[in-house]
Design a protein around this motif. Structure first.
Motif, PDB file in Angstrom:
ATOM      1  N   LEU A   1      26.705 129.799 193.759  1.00 19.50           N
ATOM      2  CA  LEU A   1      26.169 128.449 193.737  1.00 19.50           C
ATOM      3  C   LEU A   1      27.157 127.546 194.460  1.00 19.50           C
ATOM      4  N   GLN A   2      26.621 126.751 195.360  1.00 16.60           N
ATOM      5  CA  GLN A   2      27.449 125.790 196.085  1.00 16.60           C
ATOM      6  C   GLN A   2      26.824 124.413 196.006  1.00 16.60           C
TER       7      GLN A   2
ATOM      8  N   TRP B   1      25.504 111.786 209.560  1.00 15.07           N
ATOM      9  CA  TRP B   1      25.398 112.430 210.872  1.00 15.07           C
ATOM     10  C   TRP B   1      24.817 113.843 210.770  1.00 15.07           C
ATOM     11  N   GLY B   2      24.480 114.253 209.553  1.00 16.54           N
ATOM     12  CA  GLY B   2      23.825 115.540 209.376  1.00 16.54           C
ATOM     13  C   GLY B   2      24.741 116.692 209.020  1.00 16.54           C
ATOM     14  N   GLN B   3      26.038 116.486 209.043  1.00 14.75           N
ATOM     15  CA  GLN B   3      26.986 117.571 208.743  1.00 14.75           C
ATOM     16  C   GLN B   3      26.975 117.887 207.244  1.00 14.75           C
ATOM     17  N   LEU B   4      26.852 119.165 206.928  1.00 11.92           N
ATOM     18  CA  LEU B   4      26.929 119.615 205.539  1.00 11.92           C
ATOM     19  C   LEU B   4      28.373 119.962 205.219  1.00 11.92           C
ATOM     20  N   ILE B   5      28.904 119.302 204.218  1.00 14.59           N
ATOM     21  CA  ILE B   5      30.299 119.473 203.843  1.00 14.59           C
ATOM     22  C   ILE B   5      30.358 120.173 202.496  1.00 14.59           C
ATOM     23  N   ASN B   6      31.162 121.231 202.436  1.00 16.16           N
ATOM     24  CA  ASN B   6      31.313 121.972 201.184  1.00 16.16           C
ATOM     25  C   ASN B   6      32.029 121.122 200.148  1.00 16.16           C
ATOM     26  N   LEU B   7      31.433 121.035 198.970  1.00 13.68           N
ATOM     27  CA  LEU B   7      32.095 120.335 197.869  1.00 13.68           C
ATOM     28  C   LEU B   7      32.673 121.344 196.885  1.00 13.68           C
ATOM     29  N   PHE B   8      31.828 122.219 196.393  1.00 16.22           N
ATOM     30  CA  PHE B   8      32.256 123.202 195.407  1.00 16.22           C
ATOM     31  C   PHE B   8      31.523 124.521 195.622  1.00 16.22           C
ATOM     32  N   TYR B   9      32.271 125.596 195.414  1.00 17.91           N
ATOM     33  CA  TYR B   9      31.684 126.911 195.199  1.00 17.91           C
ATOM     34  C   TYR B   9      31.874 127.187 193.711  1.00 17.91           C
ATOM     35  N   ILE B  10      30.749 127.243 192.954  1.00 20.87           N
ATOM     36  CA  ILE B  10      30.895 127.236 191.500  1.00 20.87           C
ATOM     37  C   ILE B  10      29.754 128.005 190.828  1.00 20.87           C
ATOM     38  N   PRO B  11      29.771 129.351 190.885  1.00 24.95           N
ATOM     39  CA  PRO B  11      28.720 130.131 190.213  1.00 24.95           C
ATOM     40  C   PRO B  11      28.804 130.039 188.687  1.00 24.95           C
TER      41      PRO B  11
ATOM     42  N   VAL C   1      21.766 128.082 195.902  1.00 23.33           N
ATOM     43  CA  VAL C   1      22.051 129.229 195.031  1.00 23.33           C
ATOM     44  C   VAL C   1      21.643 130.525 195.718  1.00 23.33           C
ATOM     45  N   ALA C   2      22.354 131.584 195.352  1.00 17.44           N
ATOM     46  CA  ALA C   2      21.981 132.928 195.789  1.00 17.44           C
ATOM     47  C   ALA C   2      21.789 133.772 194.536  1.00 17.44           C
TER      48      ALA C   2
END
Lengths: 110, 108
Positions: B32-33, B40-50, B89-90
């Protein structure tokens, strides 16, 4: 830092043209992805690749193909662009579980 | 079928206010991220948190995998926090599924 780059930020093409969108990552990631983003629909997966020359269809592959000849490069191809392919296209790569995105390409098909 | 639902769809805050964004998912997740998409459309990672809880400055996230939800907390919001927040999510393998996002506007 992971760097994912896309060949164009904005692109305007005509109906019926063949369109290539290029994505390059510099972190030796195994997996690469192409998404499109449309208002109200979020991001939808078009294709992904988990290795060179390997590809898997995502949720909306119709009208698209992909190529991965080298590990760092993943290309999205619109064989004959149509107006309903006007969208924001986002490329991502991942090593293991965390995805990293490029800046996106806003494609307009006239 | 697979469902990833985010709430609220839209949020307007006064600068300095706190907020909680929610992501519900329909099955057990491997990954889960949380992402922030800037103007501007850029996706910025905040958390990787499964699972569990993480904090990064004014942002924190909690995932309760057994109850199939994740929360993103934004404290002391700033105008630069504006944008769309996505949960992805995956369930198995490498394919991620995205929610439709929460559009946040922070007004001065």
């Amino acid at each position: 830092d992971v760097k994912v780059t896309q060949s164009s930020r904005y692109l305007v093409k005509r109906t019926g043209e063949k369109v290539f969108l290029e994505c390059v990552q510099d972190m030796d990631h195994e997996n690469m992805f192409w998404y499109r983003q449309d208002p109200g629909l979020g991001l939808r997966l078009i294709y992904f690749s988990y290795d060179v020359k390997m590809k898997e269809k995502g949720d909306i592959p119709e009208g698209y193909s992909v190529s991965r000849e080298k590990k760092e490069r993943f290309s999205l191809i619109l064989e004959s662009a149509s107006t309903n392919q006007t969208s924001m296209y986002l490329c991502a790569s991942s090593l293991g579980n965390e995805q990293f995105f490029g800046p996106g390409t806003r494609l307009t098909v006239l | 079928g697979i469902q990833v639902e985010q709430s609220p769809p839209d949020l307007i805050l006064q600068e300095g206010a706190n907020s909680t964004l929610r992501c519900n998912f329909s099955d057990s997740v491997n990954n889960l991220q949380w992402f922030h998409q800037n103007p501007w459309g850029q996706l910025i990672n905040l958390f990787y948190i499964p699972s569990g809880t993480k904090q990064n400055g004014r942002l924190s996230a909690t995932t309760v995998a057994t109850e199939r939800y994740s929360l993103l907390y934004i404290s002391s919001s700033q105008t630069t926090d504006s944008g769309v927040y996505f949960c992805a999510v995956a369930f198995t393998g490498n394919q991620f599924y995205f929610g439709t996002g929460t559009s946040l506007t922070v007004i001065p």
